[in-house]
Design an enzyme around this catalytic site. Structure first.
Site, PDB file in Angstrom:
ATOM      1  N   GLU A 108      -4.246 -36.544  39.571  1.00  0.00           N
ATOM      2  CA  GLU A 108      -4.536 -36.841  40.975  1.00  0.00           C
ATOM      3  C   GLU A 108      -4.636 -38.330  41.326  1.00  0.00           C
ATOM      4  OE1 GLU A 108      -8.001 -34.583  42.009  1.00  0.00           O
ATOM      5  OE2 GLU A 108      -6.874 -32.715  41.963  1.00  0.00           O
TER       6      GLU A 108
ATOM      7  N   GLU B  36      -4.630 -26.727  38.926  1.00  0.00           N
ATOM      8  CA  GLU B  36      -6.020 -26.492  39.368  1.00  0.00           C
ATOM      9  C   GLU B  36      -6.023 -25.733  40.678  1.00  0.00           C
ATOM     10  OE1 GLU B  36      -8.665 -29.890  39.853  1.00  0.00           O
ATOM     11  OE2 GLU B  36      -7.832 -30.765  38.039  1.00  0.00           O
TER      12      GLU B  36
HETATM   13  C1  GCO Z   1     -10.518 -33.164  41.392  1.00  0.00           C
HETATM   14  C2  GCO Z   1     -10.468 -32.942  39.936  1.00  0.00           C
HETATM   15  C3  GCO Z   1     -11.466 -31.990  39.417  1.00  0.00           C
HETATM   16  C4  GCO Z   1     -12.492 -31.470  40.385  1.00  0.00           C
HETATM   17  C5  GCO Z   1     -12.005 -30.270  41.128  1.00  0.00           C
HETATM   18  C6  GCO Z   1     -12.978 -29.713  42.129  1.00  0.00           C
HETATM   19  O1  GCO Z   1      -9.723 -32.600  42.123  1.00  0.00           O
HETATM   20  O2  GCO Z   1     -11.373 -33.883  41.862  1.00  0.00           O
HETATM   21  O3  GCO Z   1      -9.221 -32.736  39.400  1.00  0.00           O
HETATM   22  O4  GCO Z   1     -12.029 -32.782  38.437  1.00  0.00           O
HETATM   23  O5  GCO Z   1     -13.640 -31.144  39.730  1.00  0.00           O
HETATM   24  O6  GCO Z   1     -10.847 -30.591  41.824  1.00  0.00           O
HETATM   25  O7  GCO Z   1     -13.214 -30.597  43.174  1.00  0.00           O
END
Ligand code: GCO
Length: 460
Positions: A199, A379
């Site tokens: 990300e 995710e």
């Molecule tokens: C993000 C990360 C994760 C988070 C999840 C929930 O998107 O910030 O990849 O580490 O914990 O997305 O917010």
């Protein structure tokens, strides 16, 4: 003359509005009609995901550790209620038990990240015991028939790397390249799926625009430059790893959160403007960089950046898609901000400021498939302490993915975020994303009732 100007203005306004409304529909399905059973190939990847700092415990040498103990100018702690990651889920020591829990879910893959600050505690010197630890985790997973998927960078940097300017400095990228080559040489005989950067947009927007992640800056231009450097880091690491033994046989991809920005008032051009600017920086820069090696944004007085590297085009073996929700923006000048986030009365919210919006996962898949790369949902998950929306979330988001697949999208896998409750960055431990709940006093894990929907779907 006046009436000509007014008519012209009105026509341009209406024309633009109709164009935007048709080009960016806010898809909504009537869920009582979405009943079709989804079918997925046998080769489909089912997994669950975590990240080192959020679960391991003992991360005392990275930028988040420092961040958690400092305060902002007003004396407020950086993390909600002054929480600290501390021992987290003690996954570092309990990984064997946790792998049992992964197996119990019926999934065949586990995505986790390497803690750079443990592996390379000082610049250029590697900790053999940290390397051994990850090697043992990998072996244990393989022994349990769970395929390891490794993330090289998931938000945390060693403190020494940040002291050199972190990813603000383009020259520092090579330091991350060396780390990546080192760990790839150690583990690529057994690990075949690699995520480079997790990300880039979240890291840069949260750390350099909203200022709620380290280093707490609020500078849109710098945020965009950091994002560019992370994208460049991805493609450079990609090329370096591909050139190493096992490089060609490994799948190496970028992980990117996609979020739609939908106007709060669809008839208001200013709301649309806020959305288009946000989306171009947050989503489209990455897509154009991977598509044709070009980054080009120019919003005078806000952000301006041009970067071209034609060689970068196509450098990802898959697109790792992280998806949670969309936001509605309403135009509003407030200091340096030009919009506010709004939520609709009709939306079912999660515990995070995210609405449940499965159609958005479908839209995100359609957006990223323009890259023509296989997609892996790296995710997707819900923070739901009461556990009264998790089942619905799981069923509908996976349905939305299945619908895209049915229409021909090349989605090869789905990783649920997260295996267990963990340290949710600026929100601390309050957000319960886990399929398993964790009692942080006893380190007991327990499958949540709502998570059974996931286990059932995977098993069927
Ligand atoms: C993000 C990360 C994760 C988070 C999840 C929930 O998107 O910030 O990849 O580490 O914990 O997305 O917010």
């Amino acid at each position: 003359y006046v009436s000509f100007i007014v008519t012209l203005f009105f026509s341009v306004y209406m024309f633009s509005l109709v164009y935007l409304i048709l080009k960016y529909p806010e898809t909504r399905w009537s869920w009582d009609k979405e009943r079709e059973k989804i079918k997925l190939p046998d080769s489909f990847i089912w997994g669950t995901a975590t990240a080192s700092h959020q679960v391991e415990g003992g991360c005392t040498n990275n930028n988040w550790f420092k961040w958690e103990s400092c305060k902002d100018k007003g004396g407020k702690p950086r993390i909600k209620d002054g929480q600290e990651a501390g021992d987290a889920c003690n996954h570092w020591n309990l990984y064997k038990e946790d792998i049992e829990l992964i197996k119990d879910l019926g999934v065949n893959h586990y995505r986790f990240s390497l803690e750079w600050s443990k592996i390379e505690p000082t610049r250029g010197s590697y900790s053999q015991s940290a390397l051994d630890h990850y090697s043992n985790v990998i072996d244990e997973l393989i022994k349990s028939d769970v395929v390891p998927v490794l993330t090289l960078h998931h938000f945390t940097n060693p403190i020494w790397f940040d002291d050199l300017g972190g990813f603000e400095v383009e020259d520092n990228i090579e330091i991350f390249e060396s780390f990546s080559e080192k760990v790839f040489s150690e583990f690529s005989d057994r690990v075949k799926i690699w995520c480079t950067i997790n990300e880039p947009a979240v890291y840069s927007v949260m750390g350099y625009f909203q200022g709620v992640f380290p280093p707490g800056r609020k500078n849109p231009q710098l945020a965009t430059e950091v994002m560019k450097n992370l994208l460049v880091a991805h493609t450079r690491v990609y090329s370096k790893l591909k050139a190493l033994p096992n490089g060609e046989s490994s799948r190496i991809g970028l992980v990117k959160n996609i979020m739609q920005f939908d106007p709060y008032r669809r008839w208001n051009l200013m709301d649309w403007m806020a959305c288009r600017i946000s989306s171009s920086i947050y989503n489209e820069i990455t897509l154009s960089y991977l598509n044709d090696g070009e980054i080009s944004v120019n919003y005078p007085g806000f952000v301006s950046l041009k970067y071209t590297d034609k060689e970068a085009a196509g450098k990802t073996d898959f697109f790792g898609l992280n998806y949670y929700s969309h936001v509605h923006l309403k135009f509003k000048i407030n200091g340096t901000d030009f919009f506010e986030n709004k939520y609709l009365e009709s939306d079912t919210m999660t515990d995070m400021p995210y609405a449940i919006y499965p159609e958005g996962l479908y839209r995100a898949i359609k957006l990223v498939e323009t890259l023509d790369k296989p997609i892996i949902i790296t995710e997707n998950g819900i923070a739901d302490d009461k556990d009264d929306r998790r089942e619905l979330f799981i069923e509908r988001y996976i349905y939305a993915m299945g619908r895209a697949i049915k229409e021909g999208s090349k989605v090869e896998g789905y990783f649920y975020w997260s295996l267990m409750d963990n340290f949710e960055w600026a929100e601390g431990y309050d957000m319960k994303f886990g399929l398993y709940s964790v009692d942080f006093k006893t380190q007991k894990r327990k499958l949540r009732r709502g998570s059974k929907a996931f286990v059932d779907l995977v098993k069927s």
